[in-house]
Design a protein around this motif. Structure first.
Motif, PDB file in Angstrom:
ATOM      1  N   ILE A  34     -66.893 -62.394 110.895  1.00 32.87           N
ATOM      2  CA  ILE A  34     -67.912 -62.718 109.904  1.00 32.87           C
ATOM      3  C   ILE A  34     -67.416 -62.083 108.603  1.00 32.87           C
ATOM      4  O   ILE A  34     -67.465 -60.860 108.437  1.00 32.87           O
ATOM      5  CB  ILE A  34     -69.289 -62.165 110.309  1.00 32.87           C
ATOM      6  CG1 ILE A  34     -69.705 -62.774 111.649  1.00 32.87           C
ATOM      7  CG2 ILE A  34     -70.308 -62.443 109.223  1.00 32.87           C
ATOM      8  CD1 ILE A  34     -70.912 -62.128 112.276  1.00 32.87           C
ATOM      9  N   ILE A  35     -66.894 -62.928 107.719  1.00 38.22           N
ATOM     10  CA  ILE A  35     -66.244 -62.445 106.502  1.00 38.22           C
ATOM     11  C   ILE A  35     -67.099 -62.817 105.292  1.00 38.22           C
ATOM     12  O   ILE A  35     -67.434 -63.975 105.083  1.00 38.22           O
ATOM     13  CB  ILE A  35     -64.826 -63.041 106.363  1.00 38.22           C
ATOM     14  CG1 ILE A  35     -63.993 -62.696 107.610  1.00 38.22           C
ATOM     15  CG2 ILE A  35     -64.161 -62.521 105.093  1.00 38.22           C
ATOM     16  CD1 ILE A  35     -62.644 -63.370 107.658  1.00 38.22           C
ATOM     17  N   ILE A  36     -67.441 -61.790 104.502  1.00 40.12           N
ATOM     18  CA  ILE A  36     -68.283 -61.956 103.323  1.00 40.12           C
ATOM     19  C   ILE A  36     -67.528 -61.432 102.112  1.00 40.12           C
ATOM     20  O   ILE A  36     -66.844 -60.405 102.193  1.00 40.12           O
ATOM     21  CB  ILE A  36     -69.604 -61.166 103.479  1.00 40.12           C
ATOM     22  CG1 ILE A  36     -70.382 -61.664 104.696  1.00 40.12           C
ATOM     23  CG2 ILE A  36     -70.451 -61.260 102.229  1.00 40.12           C
ATOM     24  CD1 ILE A  36     -71.556 -60.779 105.061  1.00 40.12           C
TER      25      ILE A  36
ATOM     26  N   THR B 295     -66.386 -57.157 104.988  1.00 38.15           N
ATOM     27  CA  THR B 295     -66.867 -57.377 103.622  1.00 38.15           C
ATOM     28  C   THR B 295     -65.723 -57.058 102.663  1.00 38.15           C
ATOM     29  O   THR B 295     -65.212 -55.941 102.655  1.00 38.15           O
ATOM     30  CB  THR B 295     -68.079 -56.489 103.301  1.00 38.15           C
ATOM     31  OG1 THR B 295     -69.107 -56.741 104.256  1.00 38.15           O
ATOM     32  CG2 THR B 295     -68.609 -56.764 101.912  1.00 38.15           C
ATOM     33  N   LEU B 296     -65.351 -58.063 101.890  1.00 33.22           N
ATOM     34  CA  LEU B 296     -64.323 -57.895 100.863  1.00 33.22           C
ATOM     35  C   LEU B 296     -65.044 -57.787  99.528  1.00 33.22           C
ATOM     36  O   LEU B 296     -65.933 -58.590  99.236  1.00 33.22           O
ATOM     37  CB  LEU B 296     -63.379 -59.093 100.847  1.00 33.22           C
ATOM     38  CG  LEU B 296     -62.727 -59.475 102.173  1.00 33.22           C
ATOM     39  CD1 LEU B 296     -61.977 -60.784 102.032  1.00 33.22           C
ATOM     40  CD2 LEU B 296     -61.801 -58.385 102.644  1.00 33.22           C
ATOM     41  N   SER B 297     -64.680 -56.796  98.716  1.00 25.92           N
ATOM     42  CA  SER B 297     -65.346 -56.660  97.421  1.00 25.92           C
ATOM     43  C   SER B 297     -64.352 -56.210  96.364  1.00 25.92           C
ATOM     44  O   SER B 297     -63.335 -55.580  96.663  1.00 25.92           O
ATOM     45  CB  SER B 297     -66.519 -55.673  97.505  1.00 25.92           C
ATOM     46  OG  SER B 297     -66.072 -54.399  97.885  1.00 25.92           O
ATOM     47  N   VAL B 298     -64.670 -56.569  95.129  1.00 29.90           N
ATOM     48  CA  VAL B 298     -63.834 -56.212  93.987  1.00 29.90           C
ATOM     49  C   VAL B 298     -64.728 -55.612  92.914  1.00 29.90           C
ATOM     50  O   VAL B 298     -65.766 -56.171  92.577  1.00 29.90           O
ATOM     51  CB  VAL B 298     -63.116 -57.458  93.413  1.00 29.90           C
ATOM     52  CG1 VAL B 298     -62.327 -57.098  92.172  1.00 29.90           C
ATOM     53  CG2 VAL B 298     -62.220 -58.085  94.450  1.00 29.90           C
ATOM     54  N   GLN B 299     -64.328 -54.436  92.425  1.00 27.07           N
ATOM     55  CA  GLN B 299     -64.990 -53.812  91.286  1.00 27.07           C
ATOM     56  C   GLN B 299     -63.905 -53.309  90.356  1.00 27.07           C
ATOM     57  O   GLN B 299     -63.078 -52.484  90.759  1.00 27.07           O
ATOM     58  CB  GLN B 299     -65.877 -52.650  91.723  1.00 27.07           C
ATOM     59  CG  GLN B 299     -67.219 -53.089  92.240  1.00 27.07           C
ATOM     60  CD  GLN B 299     -68.148 -51.898  92.401  1.00 27.07           C
ATOM     61  OE1 GLN B 299     -67.719 -50.797  92.719  1.00 27.07           O
ATOM     62  NE2 GLN B 299     -69.429 -52.135  92.167  1.00 27.07           N
ATOM     63  N   LYS B 300     -63.891 -53.851  89.163  1.00 30.30           N
ATOM     64  CA  LYS B 300     -62.849 -53.547  88.177  1.00 30.30           C
ATOM     65  C   LYS B 300     -61.490 -53.797  88.809  1.00 30.30           C
ATOM     66  O   LYS B 300     -61.166 -54.914  89.150  1.00 30.30           O
ATOM     67  CB  LYS B 300     -63.003 -52.139  87.627  1.00 30.30           C
ATOM     68  CG  LYS B 300     -64.291 -51.959  86.843  1.00 30.30           C
ATOM     69  CD  LYS B 300     -64.386 -50.608  86.203  1.00 30.30           C
ATOM     70  CE  LYS B 300     -65.706 -50.511  85.450  1.00 30.30           C
ATOM     71  NZ  LYS B 300     -65.917 -49.224  84.872  1.00 30.30           N
ATOM     72  N   GLU B 301     -60.687 -52.767  89.020  1.00 36.46           N
ATOM     73  CA  GLU B 301     -59.345 -52.957  89.581  1.00 36.46           C
ATOM     74  C   GLU B 301     -59.265 -52.518  91.039  1.00 36.46           C
ATOM     75  O   GLU B 301     -58.187 -52.419  91.600  1.00 36.46           O
ATOM     76  CB  GLU B 301     -58.329 -52.185  88.742  1.00 36.46           C
ATOM     77  CG  GLU B 301     -58.280 -52.685  87.315  1.00 36.46           C
ATOM     78  CD  GLU B 301     -57.528 -51.756  86.393  1.00 36.46           C
ATOM     79  OE1 GLU B 301     -56.904 -50.793  86.883  1.00 36.46           O
ATOM     80  OE2 GLU B 301     -57.578 -51.992  85.185  1.00 36.46           O
ATOM     81  N   HIS B 302     -60.393 -52.230  91.652  1.00 42.16           N
ATOM     82  CA  HIS B 302     -60.404 -51.754  93.026  1.00 42.16           C
ATOM     83  C   HIS B 302     -60.716 -52.900  93.985  1.00 42.16           C
ATOM     84  O   HIS B 302     -61.731 -53.570  93.862  1.00 42.16           O
ATOM     85  CB  HIS B 302     -61.430 -50.633  93.211  1.00 42.16           C
ATOM     86  CG  HIS B 302     -61.147 -49.434  92.371  1.00 42.16           C
ATOM     87  ND1 HIS B 302     -60.102 -48.573  92.620  1.00 42.16           N
ATOM     88  CD2 HIS B 302     -61.761 -48.956  91.248  1.00 42.16           C
ATOM     89  CE1 HIS B 302     -60.092 -47.623  91.706  1.00 42.16           C
ATOM     90  NE2 HIS B 302     -61.092 -47.832  90.864  1.00 42.16           N
ATOM     91  N   GLN B 303     -59.832 -53.097  94.950  1.00 37.94           N
ATOM     92  CA  GLN B 303     -59.989 -54.113  95.980  1.00 37.94           C
ATOM     93  C   GLN B 303     -60.381 -53.387  97.266  1.00 37.94           C
ATOM     94  O   GLN B 303     -59.591 -52.614  97.794  1.00 37.94           O
ATOM     95  CB  GLN B 303     -58.668 -54.860  96.196  1.00 37.94           C
ATOM     96  CG  GLN B 303     -58.013 -55.329  94.919  1.00 37.94           C
ATOM     97  CD  GLN B 303     -58.540 -56.668  94.472  1.00 37.94           C
ATOM     98  OE1 GLN B 303     -58.829 -57.520  95.286  1.00 37.94           O
ATOM     99  NE2 GLN B 303     -58.663 -56.847  93.173  1.00 37.94           N
TER     100      GLN B 303
END
Length: 177
Positions: A4-6, A40-48
């Motif tokens: 289950i990929i979000i 859960t994959l998330s991106v904030q600014k330059e952080h993966q």
């Protein structure tokens, strides 16, 4: 295994989905075919960042990793989860417990102090099964947290185990006056 990929602030492309499924698919020998893997994959600014949670037999195996590249984060999280599984599988087999006495989740509250007031912004509820302090330490490590609330099978009270700065463990037992 069922994935289950979000994605949060990121589109989950077929390439990312394949990378997650291929990398974490290597762990299938540890799990039954109907095991759900929450990613859960998330991106904030330059952080993966990638967060992986795998509920199994009353346990939760969890890891989160962050880097400048999502594919590097995926590699890191797979390594951490596999290391956790190997380490704790041996302990569980040795005790012949098969994880049946671990609690399902970790109690966690976040507090913020503004203008001298304490504000609780999150509450988690969970079922508690009796376990021994050593088992609670194992579950705490599986979750990657610094503390764990549990029902102590020895004294039949709610206790807390925590990780100390020197790497050892502490146990908090309530004392009523």
């Amino acid at each position: 295994m069922k994935f289950i990929i979000i994605g949060k602030n990121i589109d989950v492309t077929p390439g990312l989905k394949d990378a997650v499924e291929n990398k974490l698919g290597k762990l299938q020998r540890y799990f039954t075919p109907d095991t759900e893997i929450h990613v859960t994959l998330s991106v904030q600014k330059e952080h993966q960042k990638i967060e992986v949670t795998i509920p199994v037999k009353g346990n939760i195996i969890r890891s989160e990793q962050e880097s400048d590249d999502m594919y590097v984060s995926i590699d890191l999280v797979e390594e951490v989860i596999e290391r956790q599984l190997r380490k704790y599988k041996n302990k569980l087999v040795a005790k012949n417990q098969e994880g049946s006495n671990f609690s399902k989740t970790l109690f966690e509250t976040e507090e913020s102090i503004e203008d001298g007031e304490v504000k609780i912004v999150r509450t988690k509820r969970f079922g508690i099964k009796p376990m021994y302090p050593e088992d609670a330490c194992v579950q705490m490590e599986l979750l990657g947290h610094n503390f764990f609330v549990f029902f102590n099978a020895e004294n039949e009270e709610v206790n807390v185990v925590y990780k100390r700065k020197d790497g050892s463990y502490g146990l908090i037992e309530p004392e009523f006056s």
